[in-house]
Design a protein around this motif. Structure first.
Motif, short mmCIF file in Angstrom:
data_model
loop_
_atom_site.label_atom_id
_atom_site.label_comp_id
_atom_site.label_asym_id
_atom_site.label_seq_id
_atom_site.Cartn_x
_atom_site.Cartn_y
_atom_site.Cartn_z
N ILE A 17 0.83 -1.22 0.00
CA ILE A 17 0.00 0.00 0.00
C ILE A 17 0.86 1.27 0.00
O ILE A 17 0.70 2.14 -0.86
CB ILE A 17 -0.99 0.01 1.19
CG1 ILE A 17 -2.03 -1.09 0.99
CG2 ILE A 17 -1.66 1.38 1.33
CD1 ILE A 17 -3.09 -1.18 2.09
N PHE A 57 10.38 4.61 1.29
CA PHE A 57 9.28 4.09 2.13
C PHE A 57 9.28 4.81 3.48
O PHE A 57 8.23 5.13 4.02
CB PHE A 57 9.43 2.58 2.38
CG PHE A 57 9.39 1.74 1.13
CD1 PHE A 57 8.43 1.96 0.17
CD2 PHE A 57 10.32 0.73 0.92
CE1 PHE A 57 8.39 1.19 -0.99
CE2 PHE A 57 10.30 -0.04 -0.23
CZ PHE A 57 9.32 0.20 -1.18
N ARG A 135 12.49 -6.39 9.59
CA ARG A 135 13.31 -5.52 10.43
C ARG A 135 12.72 -5.36 11.83
O ARG A 135 13.38 -4.88 12.74
CB ARG A 135 13.41 -4.11 9.81
CG ARG A 135 14.21 -4.06 8.54
CD ARG A 135 14.01 -2.76 7.80
NE ARG A 135 12.64 -2.66 7.28
CZ ARG A 135 12.24 -1.73 6.43
NH1 ARG A 135 13.09 -0.82 6.02
NH2 ARG A 135 10.99 -1.70 5.99
N SER A 165 8.13 -9.18 4.23
CA SER A 165 8.87 -8.24 3.38
C SER A 165 9.80 -7.42 4.25
O SER A 165 10.19 -7.84 5.32
CB SER A 165 7.89 -7.36 2.59
OG SER A 165 6.92 -6.79 3.45
N SER A 247 10.37 -2.59 -10.73
CA SER A 247 10.88 -2.56 -9.36
C SER A 247 12.28 -3.16 -9.27
O SER A 247 13.19 -2.58 -8.67
CB SER A 247 9.93 -3.34 -8.44
OG SER A 247 10.57 -3.72 -7.27
P1 5GP Z 1 3.63 -0.79 3.60
O1 5GP Z 1 3.82 -2.17 4.15
O2 5GP Z 1 4.07 0.25 4.58
O3 5GP Z 1 2.24 -0.54 3.10
O4 5GP Z 1 4.53 -0.67 2.28
C1 5GP Z 1 5.90 -0.34 2.30
C2 5GP Z 1 6.70 -1.48 2.88
O5 5GP Z 1 6.59 -2.63 2.03
C3 5GP Z 1 8.20 -1.23 2.96
O6 5GP Z 1 8.54 -0.56 4.14
C4 5GP Z 1 8.78 -2.64 2.92
O7 5GP Z 1 8.73 -3.24 4.18
C5 5GP Z 1 7.82 -3.36 2.01
N1 5GP Z 1 8.30 -3.39 0.62
C6 5GP Z 1 7.88 -2.65 -0.42
N2 5GP Z 1 8.55 -2.96 -1.55
C7 5GP Z 1 9.40 -3.93 -1.21
C8 5GP Z 1 10.37 -4.68 -1.95
O8 5GP Z 1 10.58 -4.52 -3.16
N3 5GP Z 1 11.06 -5.63 -1.24
C9 5GP Z 1 10.85 -5.86 0.07
N4 5GP Z 1 11.57 -6.81 0.67
N5 5GP Z 1 9.96 -5.16 0.79
C10 5GP Z 1 9.25 -4.21 0.16
#
Ligand code: 5GP
Length: 344
Positions: A17, A57, A135, A165, A247
């Motif tokens: 998201i 991010f 993390r 992720s 990406s």
């Molecule tokens: P959210 O989970 O906050 O909606 O989306 C952003 C988060 O998704 C990032 O902080 C990261 O943890 C994860 N994320 C987004 N793109 C990637 C990617 O290409 N690889 C990985 N490992 N994590 C990602």
């Protein structure tokens, strides 16, 4: 091809998201934040390393630090995918707590689900996966699972699975194995980022779960420095791969698109799903990703149709929803055949 890819009904299974937030939404959020002098630019071609993507991010998270923004971003992202002719969307997001604004992980998830419900009138089916950020440690991992279980009970039709992720160079995915095993027992599906960077130690054990889908899997196959056992296991299980061309190019986990793992798995007729990952941060769209796949791997219109239609098989929704989508796609198919004067 551009027109064809736009008209193609699409299935998006790998969209974070906060990474999907558009510049237009960022501007709205910035306007609400007083005293903010943050600069955002997601212009195409602004390549960086995976680390630099993670810095983006972090900046976005500063804007989505309250439930209202999380709701707004989710609504906007759903509308944008809808406008790009995505008919089925699986969103994933990491529940985040921010003390200053009173946002808890639980209220975060509530906001996402409320947004999904409020977009219910749109011609797009949306489902949600709760993400564990590697993390954040195993304690938060368990907390995220408990939330997933809770919302699975109250919103079982919307909450379908979990994701792993976060920065792949941090921590060890194996620490989360007990969490994911319990998730499986609860009937939650698993979409795990695996082998985004070479990770021989953790990968084999994660594959034994086994995950229901793999995000990226860039370094799984031998040609990319993975190993035969990974390759055989993924092939044998027919574990679908969520593949995000732009990406991986921008994050520089592949040197160029000709060497993208799509080619290896697609040629083996392995389940491949084209996805955006973070359409905002990488300044892309589902239509553009399909176009890119076509131009890079010399795919024809019929190949793109098949890729999109077959993606329905790999969704985490209930069987009756898949059936409904297949029926819808039949109707779109005849329309596209007429519009483009082809046999798909
Ligand atoms: P959210 O989970 O906050 O909606 O989306 C952003 C988060 O998704 C990032 O902080 C990261 O943890 C994860 N994320 C987004 N793109 C990637 C990617 O290409 N690889 C990985 N490992 N994590 C990602």
């Amino acid at each position: 091809m551009e027109e064809f890819c736009k008209s193609l009904p699409k299935v998006e299974l790998h969209a974070h998201i906060n990474g999907s937030v558009s510049e237009a939404t960022i501007q709205k959020l910035l306007a609400k934040k007083k005293n903010s002098d943050q600069q955002f630019s997601f212009k195409k071609g602004s390549t960086g390393t995976l680390k630099e993507c993670f810095e983006k991010f972090r900046l976005i998270h500063q804007l989505t630090d309250n439930t209202e923004s999380v709701y707004q971003v989710t609504c906007d992202v759903i509308h944008e995918f809808h406008d790009d002719n995505v008919k089925y969307l699986e969103l994933r997001s990491t529940p985040r707590a921010v003390q200053d604004t009173g946002m808890s992980r639980e209220s975060y998830v509530e906001s996402v689900l409320r947004a999904i419900q409020d977009c219910g009138d749109l011609d797009i089916i949306v489902r949600f996966l709760l993400a564990i950020d590697r993390r954040n440690g195993v304690k938060v991992g368990w907390e995220t699972l408990r939330l997933a279980q809770k919302f699975q009970k109250s919103h079982g039709d919307l909450v379908v699975g979990m994701d792993l992720s976060g920065d792949p160079s941090v921590g060890d995915a194996r620490d989360y194995l007990p969490v994911f095993r319990e998730a499986q027992k609860s009937g939650l599906k698993l979409a795990l980022h695996l082998c985004e960077i070479p990770a021989p130690e953790e990968t084999m054990e994660m594959l034994t779960l086994p995950p229901d889908r793999i995000g990226h899997g860039t370094f799984l196959h031998t040609e990319a420095g993975g190993n035969q056992q990974f390759e055989n296991t993924v092939l044998k299980n027919r574990t679908p791969l969520e593949l995000c061309l732009t990406s991986n190019l921008i994050g520089q986990t592949v040197p160029n698109l000709d060497n993208h793992q799509f080619k290896f798995w697609y040629e083996k007729e392995h389940p491949c799903v084209i996805c955006t990952d973070d359409k905002g941060v990488f300044s892309t769209s589902m239509s553009e990703e399909y176009q890119l796949a076509a131009s890079t791997f010399d795919l024809k219109q019929r190949d793109l149709w098949n890729l999109s239609e077959q993606s329905i098989n790999y969704t985490f929704c209930e069987e009756n929803v898949k059936e409904k989508l297949r029926d819808q796609f039949k109707v779109y198919k005849s329309k596209m055949e007429e519009q483009f004067n082809i046999k798909l």
